[in-house]
Design an enzyme around this catalytic site. Structure first.
Site, PDB file in Angstrom:
ATOM      1  N   ILE A  13     -12.199 -38.219  73.540  1.00 56.51           N
ATOM      2  CA  ILE A  13     -12.043 -37.595  74.862  1.00 56.51           C
ATOM      3  C   ILE A  13     -11.830 -38.677  75.925  1.00 56.51           C
ATOM      4  O   ILE A  13     -11.026 -38.515  76.841  1.00 56.51           O
ATOM      5  CB  ILE A  13     -13.245 -36.681  75.168  1.00 56.51           C
ATOM      6  CG1 ILE A  13     -13.305 -35.585  74.097  1.00 56.51           C
ATOM      7  CG2 ILE A  13     -13.108 -36.056  76.559  1.00 56.51           C
ATOM      8  CD1 ILE A  13     -14.542 -34.732  74.134  1.00 56.51           C
ATOM      9  N   ASN A  33     -18.362 -49.847  72.717  1.00 58.86           N
ATOM     10  CA  ASN A  33     -18.828 -50.786  71.684  1.00 58.86           C
ATOM     11  C   ASN A  33     -18.013 -50.616  70.394  1.00 58.86           C
ATOM     12  O   ASN A  33     -18.273 -51.293  69.414  1.00 58.86           O
ATOM     13  CB  ASN A  33     -20.335 -50.622  71.412  1.00 58.86           C
ATOM     14  CG  ASN A  33     -20.677 -49.284  70.808  1.00 58.86           C
ATOM     15  OD1 ASN A  33     -19.786 -48.467  70.548  1.00 58.86           O
ATOM     16  ND2 ASN A  33     -21.951 -49.039  70.574  1.00 58.86           N
ATOM     17  N   SER A  35     -18.075 -48.504  68.137  1.00 61.40           N
ATOM     18  CA  SER A  35     -18.821 -48.158  66.922  1.00 61.40           C
ATOM     19  C   SER A  35     -18.179 -46.958  66.228  1.00 61.40           C
ATOM     20  O   SER A  35     -18.313 -46.791  65.024  1.00 61.40           O
ATOM     21  CB  SER A  35     -20.287 -47.862  67.253  1.00 61.40           C
ATOM     22  OG  SER A  35     -20.381 -46.682  68.015  1.00 61.40           O
ATOM     23  N   PHE A  81     -18.976 -41.067  78.803  1.00 61.62           N
ATOM     24  CA  PHE A  81     -18.636 -40.464  77.501  1.00 61.62           C
ATOM     25  C   PHE A  81     -19.419 -41.120  76.374  1.00 61.62           C
ATOM     26  O   PHE A  81     -19.251 -40.732  75.214  1.00 61.62           O
ATOM     27  CB  PHE A  81     -17.162 -40.724  77.152  1.00 61.62           C
ATOM     28  CG  PHE A  81     -16.131 -40.212  78.104  1.00 61.62           C
ATOM     29  CD1 PHE A  81     -15.756 -38.875  78.102  1.00 61.62           C
ATOM     30  CD2 PHE A  81     -15.493 -41.066  78.997  1.00 61.62           C
ATOM     31  CE1 PHE A  81     -14.770 -38.415  78.956  1.00 61.62           C
ATOM     32  CE2 PHE A  81     -14.505 -40.607  79.857  1.00 61.62           C
ATOM     33  CZ  PHE A  81     -14.143 -39.279  79.845  1.00 61.62           C
ATOM     34  N   SER A 125     -22.195 -30.654  76.875  1.00 58.78           N
ATOM     35  CA  SER A 125     -21.707 -29.808  75.783  1.00 58.78           C
ATOM     36  C   SER A 125     -22.235 -28.388  75.945  1.00 58.78           C
ATOM     37  O   SER A 125     -23.346 -28.173  76.446  1.00 58.78           O
ATOM     38  CB  SER A 125     -22.217 -30.387  74.466  1.00 58.78           C
ATOM     39  OG  SER A 125     -22.078 -29.457  73.425  1.00 58.78           O
ATOM     40  N   ALA A 126     -21.458 -27.452  75.453  1.00 57.19           N
ATOM     41  CA  ALA A 126     -21.903 -26.053  75.433  1.00 57.19           C
ATOM     42  C   ALA A 126     -23.193 -25.892  74.634  1.00 57.19           C
ATOM     43  O   ALA A 126     -23.906 -24.904  74.787  1.00 57.19           O
ATOM     44  CB  ALA A 126     -20.810 -25.193  74.793  1.00 57.19           C
ATOM     45  N   THR A 127     -23.492 -26.881  73.824  1.00 54.94           N
ATOM     46  CA  THR A 127     -24.692 -26.826  72.996  1.00 54.94           C
ATOM     47  C   THR A 127     -25.974 -26.679  73.841  1.00 54.94           C
ATOM     48  O   THR A 127     -26.973 -26.149  73.363  1.00 54.94           O
ATOM     49  CB  THR A 127     -24.739 -28.065  72.071  1.00 54.94           C
ATOM     50  OG1 THR A 127     -25.638 -27.836  71.022  1.00 54.94           O
ATOM     51  CG2 THR A 127     -25.144 -29.327  72.785  1.00 54.94           C
ATOM     52  N   TYR A 150     -28.860 -34.181  68.455  1.00 52.37           N
ATOM     53  CA  TYR A 150     -27.669 -34.449  69.282  1.00 52.37           C
ATOM     54  C   TYR A 150     -27.669 -33.536  70.511  1.00 52.37           C
ATOM     55  O   TYR A 150     -27.492 -33.978  71.641  1.00 52.37           O
ATOM     56  CB  TYR A 150     -26.386 -34.239  68.456  1.00 52.37           C
ATOM     57  CG  TYR A 150     -25.172 -33.978  69.302  1.00 52.37           C
ATOM     58  CD1 TYR A 150     -24.497 -35.030  69.927  1.00 52.37           C
ATOM     59  CD2 TYR A 150     -24.719 -32.675  69.540  1.00 52.37           C
ATOM     60  CE1 TYR A 150     -23.413 -34.777  70.747  1.00 52.37           C
ATOM     61  CE2 TYR A 150     -23.642 -32.420  70.351  1.00 52.37           C
ATOM     62  CZ  TYR A 150     -22.986 -33.475  70.956  1.00 52.37           C
ATOM     63  OH  TYR A 150     -21.912 -33.215  71.780  1.00 52.37           O
ATOM     64  N   LYS A 154     -28.089 -34.208  74.877  1.00 53.97           N
ATOM     65  CA  LYS A 154     -27.254 -33.710  75.973  1.00 53.97           C
ATOM     66  C   LYS A 154     -28.145 -32.959  76.971  1.00 53.97           C
ATOM     67  O   LYS A 154     -28.025 -33.121  78.182  1.00 53.97           O
ATOM     68  CB  LYS A 154     -26.147 -32.795  75.443  1.00 53.97           C
ATOM     69  CG  LYS A 154     -25.122 -33.493  74.590  1.00 53.97           C
ATOM     70  CD  LYS A 154     -24.315 -34.506  75.393  1.00 53.97           C
ATOM     71  CE  LYS A 154     -23.297 -35.251  74.561  1.00 53.97           C
ATOM     72  NZ  LYS A 154     -22.683 -36.391  75.259  1.00 53.97           N
ATOM     73  N   ASN A 180     -15.072 -26.491  72.467  1.00 55.06           N
ATOM     74  CA  ASN A 180     -14.668 -27.188  71.229  1.00 55.06           C
ATOM     75  C   ASN A 180     -13.332 -27.918  71.420  1.00 55.06           C
ATOM     76  O   ASN A 180     -12.273 -27.312  71.239  1.00 55.06           O
ATOM     77  CB  ASN A 180     -14.578 -26.203  70.065  1.00 55.06           C
ATOM     78  CG  ASN A 180     -15.939 -25.719  69.613  1.00 55.06           C
ATOM     79  OD1 ASN A 180     -16.705 -25.149  70.390  1.00 55.06           O
ATOM     80  ND2 ASN A 180     -16.273 -25.963  68.358  1.00 55.06           N
ATOM     81  N   ARG A 297     -23.130 -22.377  57.267  1.00 52.18           N
ATOM     82  CA  ARG A 297     -23.682 -23.702  57.542  1.00 52.18           C
ATOM     83  C   ARG A 297     -24.916 -23.525  58.431  1.00 52.18           C
ATOM     84  O   ARG A 297     -24.864 -22.782  59.420  1.00 52.18           O
ATOM     85  CB  ARG A 297     -22.617 -24.541  58.268  1.00 52.18           C
ATOM     86  CG  ARG A 297     -23.040 -25.950  58.577  1.00 52.18           C
ATOM     87  CD  ARG A 297     -21.888 -26.782  59.148  1.00 52.18           C
ATOM     88  NE  ARG A 297     -21.547 -26.389  60.507  1.00 52.18           N
ATOM     89  CZ  ARG A 297     -20.631 -26.995  61.263  1.00 52.18           C
ATOM     90  NH1 ARG A 297     -19.943 -28.016  60.764  1.00 52.18           N
ATOM     91  NH2 ARG A 297     -20.371 -26.580  62.485  1.00 52.18           N
TER      92      ARG A 297
HETATM   93  C1  UD1 Z   1     -20.457 -28.612  66.957  1.00 58.34           C
HETATM   94  C2  UD1 Z   1     -21.852 -28.759  67.508  1.00 58.34           C
HETATM   95  C3  UD1 Z   1     -21.807 -28.980  68.991  1.00 58.34           C
HETATM   96  C4  UD1 Z   1     -20.885 -30.123  69.336  1.00 58.34           C
HETATM   97  C5  UD1 Z   1     -19.497 -29.830  68.774  1.00 58.34           C
HETATM   98  C6  UD1 Z   1     -18.513 -30.945  69.041  1.00 58.34           C
HETATM   99  C7  UD1 Z   1     -23.376 -27.432  66.110  1.00 58.34           C
HETATM  100  C8  UD1 Z   1     -24.269 -26.239  66.033  1.00 58.34           C
HETATM  101  N1  UD1 Z   1     -22.671 -27.591  67.217  1.00 58.34           N
HETATM  102  O1  UD1 Z   1     -19.936 -27.382  67.421  1.00 58.34           O
HETATM  103  O2  UD1 Z   1     -23.094 -29.265  69.441  1.00 58.34           O
HETATM  104  O3  UD1 Z   1     -20.819 -30.278  70.734  1.00 58.34           O
HETATM  105  O4  UD1 Z   1     -19.615 -29.665  67.358  1.00 58.34           O
HETATM  106  O5  UD1 Z   1     -18.754 -32.051  68.242  1.00 58.34           O
HETATM  107  O6  UD1 Z   1     -23.282 -28.191  65.183  1.00 58.34           O
HETATM  108  N2  UD1 Z   1     -16.318 -24.969  60.095  1.00 58.34           N
HETATM  109  C9  UD1 Z   1     -15.942 -24.563  58.833  1.00 58.34           C
HETATM  110  N3  UD1 Z   1     -15.626 -25.523  57.907  1.00 58.34           N
HETATM  111  C10 UD1 Z   1     -15.702 -26.853  58.166  1.00 58.34           C
HETATM  112  C11 UD1 Z   1     -16.086 -27.264  59.471  1.00 58.34           C
HETATM  113  C12 UD1 Z   1     -16.386 -26.301  60.410  1.00 58.34           C
HETATM  114  O7  UD1 Z   1     -15.878 -23.362  58.544  1.00 58.34           O
HETATM  115  O8  UD1 Z   1     -15.432 -27.665  57.271  1.00 58.34           O
HETATM  116  C13 UD1 Z   1     -16.630 -23.941  61.105  1.00 58.34           C
HETATM  117  C14 UD1 Z   1     -18.063 -24.001  61.602  1.00 58.34           C
HETATM  118  O9  UD1 Z   1     -18.910 -23.255  60.778  1.00 58.34           O
HETATM  119  C15 UD1 Z   1     -17.900 -23.390  62.993  1.00 58.34           C
HETATM  120  C16 UD1 Z   1     -16.491 -23.806  63.424  1.00 58.34           C
HETATM  121  O10 UD1 Z   1     -15.813 -24.173  62.225  1.00 58.34           O
HETATM  122  O11 UD1 Z   1     -17.953 -22.000  62.917  1.00 58.34           O
HETATM  123  C17 UD1 Z   1     -16.482 -24.961  64.380  1.00 58.34           C
HETATM  124  O12 UD1 Z   1     -17.267 -26.001  63.847  1.00 58.34           O
HETATM  125  P1  UD1 Z   1     -17.363 -27.447  64.512  1.00 58.34           P
HETATM  126  O13 UD1 Z   1     -15.992 -27.981  64.745  1.00 58.34           O
HETATM  127  O14 UD1 Z   1     -18.300 -28.274  63.703  1.00 58.34           O
HETATM  128  O15 UD1 Z   1     -17.968 -27.166  65.962  1.00 58.34           O
HETATM  129  P2  UD1 Z   1     -19.302 -26.378  66.398  1.00 58.34           P
HETATM  130  O16 UD1 Z   1     -20.202 -26.176  65.259  1.00 58.34           O
HETATM  131  O17 UD1 Z   1     -18.873 -25.196  67.174  1.00 58.34           O
END
Ligand code: UD1
Length: 343
Positions: A13, A33, A35, A81, A125-127, A150, A154, A180, A297
């Site tokens: 970002i 850094n 990393s 960031f 983050s929306a988290t 994580y 935030k 996202n 998950r």
């Molecule tokens: C996650 C984090 C959030 C963080 C954001 C950006 C959680 C609960 N939330 O959001 O805090 O700010 O990443 O880094 O972890 N999916 C699959 N298969 C995969 C990967 C993902 O089905 O291999 C699905 C997940 O179940 C989810 C969606 O794709 O429903 C989005 O996943 P992801 O990109 O990891 O974002 P979040 O979980 O929404």
């Protein structure tokens, strides 16, 4: 136009925001850094923008490094960031996550106070809305319990910044809550390049398409959503970057009449399901993805999307790019850079 310091400016970002700021006429200075990022991203930002800028290799938990940057440059605003961002890893290494992410926030604020740097924009983050608020999330909802360290970093960084703004008469802040972020600059020269095994959806899709992963698993299809898979508010990273430019314009414009503390969601407000993302990716890029449905998950919410109208009303910002753009630009970056910045 001011000079903006991008802490963690070489990341996904950060690098896109660097490009948007340069294109809007801001001067920038970056520190990273490296990393989980590459200096090559910044070389490419220079190439794309036709402009150069100072880059520091520095860790934002190191106050003396920040002091050096602030004393060598007249900084009008910081965009913060810098931080670790892998949710799963944060569960395994909570101390590393709290130390790194909170130290960076504290160090930046302390050095801002010391060097009279007045403005900070924070990558949140929306988290932070946690599991207790229903979507669409509005900025006036309170933060609620996060499901991983994580997310808590935030949540806590937001609180630290809010308390600092209350106490320091010269410090203003804007918290930007990202939904996202996906996609890449349409040139395909910069993009997301996660270290190790990615856990976010779009890098997993792209790495499957390019052959770095054998297959994609969609986590759960028995959620209470239209097609049974989780729905998220995906936002093109270039729209997100423009949101930072708009927030800065607002902040630097306002600051002469007093300090501000504002929170904005940066999302589209339109949720898409995992299945819709996968199918759209296949259609616009004419690619067959190897995928199947698996178990849920842990920690995933069925739905997470923004009410984005506040950023539109106050900042005149709105996300413009479509889901098709997001899928096409993600693939454009990945196919041109199969191994990311490692060539
Ligand atoms: C996650 C984090 C959030 C963080 C954001 C950006 C959680 C609960 N939330 O959001 O805090 O700010 O990443 O880094 O972890 N999916 C699959 N298969 C995969 C990967 C993902 O089905 O291999 C699905 C997940 O179940 C989810 C969606 O794709 O429903 C989005 O996943 P992801 O990109 O990891 O974002 P979040 O979980 O929404």
């Amino acid at each position: 136009m001011g000079k903006i310091f991008l802490a963690g400016g070489a990341g996904y970002i950060g690098s896109h925001t660097a490009l948007s700021l340069l294109r809007s006429g801001y001067e920038i200075v970056t520190a990273d850094n490296y990393s989980n990022s590459s200096p090559e991203a910044l070389n490419r930002v220079m190439e794309l923008s036709g402009k150069t800028f100072k880059t520091y290799e520095a860790d934002m938990t190191d106050t003396s490094a920040i002091a050096e940057i602030f004393s060598e440059n007249e900084i009008d605003a910081v965009i913060h960031f810098a931080g670790l961002k892998a949710v799963g890893e944060s569960v395994e290494k909570p101390l590393e996550y709290y130390r790194c992410n909170l130290d960076a926030t504290l160090s930046l604020l302390e050095m801002m106070r010391k060097y009279s740097v007045k403005n900070i924009i924070f990558s949140s983050s929306a988290t932070v809305y946690g599991g207790e608020n229903p979507s669409p999330y509005r900025e006036d909802m309170s933060r609620s319990a996060c499901t991983n360290p994580y997310g808590w970093t935030k949540f806590m960084s937001e609180q630290i910044i809010e308390d600092t703004v209350k106490a320091e008469k010269n410090i203003s802040a804007i918290l930007l809550r990202y939904f996202n972020p996906v996609g890449a600059d349409e040139s395909g020269m910069i993009g997301e390049d996660p270290l190790g095994i990615p856990n976010n959806l779009m890098p997993c899709i792209c790495q499957t398409a390019v052959g770095r992963r054998e297959k994609l698993t969609i986590f759960g299809r028995d959620y209470d959503t239209p097609d049974g898979t989780c729905r998220r508010d995906y936002i093109h990273v270039s729209d997100l970057a423009d949101g930072h430019v708009k927030a800065l314009d607002y902040m630097l414009g306002k600051n002469s009449d007093g300090k501000i503390f504002e929170i904005f969601n940066l999302g589209t407000g339109v949720p898409y399901s995992v299945t819709e993302i996968v199918q759209t990716f296949e259609r616009v890029n004419n690619i067959k993805l190897n995928y199947s449905y698996g178990e849920r998950r842990a920690g995933d919410l069925p739905e997470c999307f923004a009410e984005p109208s506040r950023a539109n009303e106050v900042l005149s910002w709105t996300a413009k790019k479509s889901l098709e753009d997001m899928c096409r630009d993600s693939w454009n970056w990945q196919s041109k850079n199969p191994q990311g910045y490692n060539k």
